[in-house]
Write an enzyme that holds these catalytic residues in place. Sequence first.
Site, PDB file in Angstrom:
ATOM      1  N   ASP A 487       0.806  -1.217   0.000  1.00  0.00           N
ATOM      2  CA  ASP A 487       0.000   0.000   0.000  1.00  0.00           C
ATOM      3  C   ASP A 487       0.839   1.266   0.000  1.00  0.00           C
ATOM      4  O   ASP A 487       0.326   2.356  -0.214  1.00  0.00           O
ATOM      5  CB  ASP A 487      -0.877   0.027   1.266  1.00  0.00           C
ATOM      6  CG  ASP A 487      -2.217  -0.644   1.057  1.00  0.00           C
ATOM      7  OD1 ASP A 487      -2.705  -0.635  -0.078  1.00  0.00           O
ATOM      8  OD2 ASP A 487      -2.768  -1.175   2.040  1.00  0.00           O
TER       9      ASP A 487
HETATM   10  C1  BGC Z   1       0.512   1.304   6.279  1.00  0.00           C
HETATM   11  C2  BGC Z   1       0.182   0.098   5.444  1.00  0.00           C
HETATM   12  C3  BGC Z   1      -1.289  -0.004   5.290  1.00  0.00           C
HETATM   13  C4  BGC Z   1      -1.895   1.302   4.802  1.00  0.00           C
HETATM   14  C5  BGC Z   1      -3.396   1.198   4.776  1.00  0.00           C
HETATM   15  C6  BGC Z   1      -0.131   2.528   5.710  1.00  0.00           C
HETATM   16  O1  BGC Z   1       0.143   3.618   6.533  1.00  0.00           O
HETATM   17  O2  BGC Z   1       1.910   1.455   6.341  1.00  0.00           O
HETATM   18  O3  BGC Z   1       0.706  -1.069   6.052  1.00  0.00           O
HETATM   19  O4  BGC Z   1      -1.607  -1.003   4.381  1.00  0.00           O
HETATM   20  O5  BGC Z   1      -1.518   2.356   5.631  1.00  0.00           O
HETATM   21  O6  BGC Z   1      -4.029   2.300   4.317  1.00  0.00           O
HETATM   22  C1  NOJ Z   2      -1.475  -3.726   5.550  1.00  0.00           C
HETATM   23  C2  NOJ Z   2      -2.679  -3.752   4.673  1.00  0.00           C
HETATM   24  O1  NOJ Z   2      -3.801  -4.150   5.430  1.00  0.00           O
HETATM   25  C3  NOJ Z   2      -2.468  -4.675   3.501  1.00  0.00           C
HETATM   26  O2  NOJ Z   2      -3.579  -4.634   2.652  1.00  0.00           O
HETATM   27  C4  NOJ Z   2      -1.210  -4.339   2.760  1.00  0.00           C
HETATM   28  O3  NOJ Z   2      -1.030  -5.298   1.762  1.00  0.00           O
HETATM   29  C5  NOJ Z   2      -0.019  -4.295   3.684  1.00  0.00           C
HETATM   30  N1  NOJ Z   2      -0.275  -3.437   4.798  1.00  0.00           N
HETATM   31  C6  NOJ Z   2       1.252  -3.814   2.994  1.00  0.00           C
HETATM   32  O4  NOJ Z   2       1.196  -2.479   2.708  1.00  0.00           O
END
Ligand code: BGC
Ligand code: NOJ
Length: 814
Positions: A487
Amino acid sequence: MKFGYFDDVNREYVITQPDTPLPWINYLGCEAYFGIISNTAGGYSFYRDARLRRLTRYRYNNVPLDCGGRYVYLRDDESKQFWSPSWQPTRTEVENYSCRHGLGYSIIGSTSNGIEAHTRYFVPMGENLEIWQVKVTNRRATKATISAFANIEFCLWDAQDDGTNFQRNFNTGEVEVEDGVIYHKTEYRERRNHFAYFACSRPTAGFDTQRESFLGRNRGWDSPAAVEAGQLTNSVAHGWSPIGAHQVKLELEPGETQQIVFVLGYHENSVDQKFDPPGSQTINKSTVKPIIAKYLDAKEADAAFERLHQYWDGLLNICQVNTPDIHTNRMVSIWNAYQCMATFNMSRSASFYESGIGRGLGFRDSNQDLLGFVHMVPSRARERILDLASTQLPTGGAYHQYQPLTKRGNNDIGGGFNDDPHWLIVGVSAYLKETGDWSILDEPVPYDNQPGSEQPLYEHLQRSFSYTLSRLGPHGLPLIGRADWNDCLNLNCFSDTPGQSFQTTTNKEGKVAESVFIAGLFVFAGREFADIAKHRGLESEAASCLAEVAKMEEAINQHGWDGEWFLRAYDDFGAKIGSKECDEGKIFIESNGFCALAGIGLEDGKAAKAMAAVHAHLATKHGIVLQQPAYSKYYLNLGEISSYPPGYKENAGIFCHVNPWVMIGEARLGHGDQAHDYYNRINPSAREEISDQHRCEPYVYAQMIAGKDAPSFGEAKNSWLTGTAAWNYYAIVQWILGIRTSLDGLQIAPVIPTNWPGFSARRVFRGVLYRIAIERQGSGNHIALTVDGVPIEGNIVPPPTDGRELVMVKGILS
Ligand code: BGC
Ligand code: NOJ
């Protein structure tokens, strides 16, 4: 250093010190009514949706941490001393403190001043309520006169509003108190047909429902004035902050134990029968009273607890393993499966790190969660798949999230995460392999929840697959869109404005940046889809799908290979990410892990090279970091990944969700030692001894362990709600132990450490109990199977068709 121990026989983690490095939590409830509970009784409850139907208040990131909970206070009415048996909130020193976190329940207590008290908290199956069974024992030589207080603070339902809209909130609170039961009915006068209640099994010596009357002015939960005074004030909340507090007086002879049962619950009335008498403003309690009466009876509460116990026995008995490694056994047979239930229920919504406000159920997250859950309650997996698919967009793309209460796609976040649709194929395929229930593919499912748009689920999979074909970039690799699995790799975002969302802001057209990770996922999901098509007799569709997969593999070979490992992506300028040419972020785990997992480069040596590169550049003693070198500054063209200080989260943290992709890659290469070594580096039980460094719970996975670039290398964060749960379960059970579901039956293909003499397992698969015994006779991974004593060809054991409910599978590894 440890703060407790595993009680494997009782399937509990026993915390023996209240001041754990962080609150160590557990989940109550596994259907519709849920709660989180910490080892010192902090936490909150909600009905279905942690944002929209929050029952009790909790203060995230408060000081001290973990403020608000299911608190019990005891007061010695002679000495006037008072304390909390769960240590919080008074933090008075107690003896013999223990918190037993079990499967769907927690028992917390201690002894103080010769008075022992333990509270068992759980949610009965099939009910929208929680039970607190408080047992108080007098360990003194003399009679004791004790006041017991139980307390919760109500949340005004919408947790977001509750924490922000004070100009309104301070005026809306309303309660009723009838027959010793406290009813919380804020907004019941208007559009809500639900209320909460807090009841007590014993005649009470007083109650409070207005927070200030209970606490006193300028005081906190650690020293409520009414507890100090030994008398609740019978306050009836109107506006301000409604709470529920009960007082019970106990006279205890030496050695005597008495029990008080408290019930906190949620109840809905039908719109036309909200009030009694009709036309009044009084809650109609006729349907809730029998429920309250039932569970205030300690015998009924015990019976409900027993049912919960049996429910979990049944779920866990579906897959039990007995290997030479205790950490593998207890995670697979107990805790990892248990965590998979929590991630299935919560997605990423409510934990100590997820406030229950920000996120609904993620499309990719919930599909992946099925990998570790589907064997436990396939019917719920089926329902989830259909809900998810109903939020799919006609383009084949998907809303990134949906709200559990409405089951509608979340417009604030929208779609455009180009990996999302493929996870639906992965989820459905896992369901089909587990159940053999092909009827799911014929279920009519709408797009974007629009009535009239229903098409068979199978068509949704077709659109998922084709989505990528119309979104290829300059190298024939999939365009990344807003982000792929990572993400935080936001290649079209280019955000220079504080506070903008990295995930939803897009300042570029998105026609250039490509993802090698999605390419690997496309190959993986495409093969699964082709298998499904083949099984349906759609040979030519399967063939054309495989032709596209082959083209994608070719694109990966041509443009996704960096010489020693797989590239990660191309950015908006067409420049490489995850290449030896880069200054930072030269090598990433995701593309390497996933391509190897998908079987790309198994034949020509690329997968082996990639795994060797991961080992050389990314593996650490605490797990495999996400990339190296960490980004040392913010890069406009990369987005959120470079917003984190080096070593945290996606910027070179040990992102535990993706470690199993490498484990599976290693297993596919036949490297059982390496696969299992990686497995135990992040296995929470295997890290229990370093709990002071790891800091999170030793019984569940955390999303992230700080990487080697962080000053706190080895420290975990974001425990519980993470795709780590399902993927590690899948990696260890299906690829390392090799007990793998397939469309045709249960495949047995272990790739275990060379020094294991073997292992045994029981697995209930499609209604048949498979008792599996593996014996190692050589150091390789070749397996010869006998089923009920008869040698079979290959390694797939189809479920018997003659009604037998037990098969004995013996495997010789050589
Ligand atoms: C986090 C990710 C997460 C995303 C969701 C980010 O701040 O680092 O792990 O998937 O937010 O919106
Ligand atoms: C947490 C999110 O829930 C997931 O959808 C994503 O793949 C990982 N972070 C990596 O960014």
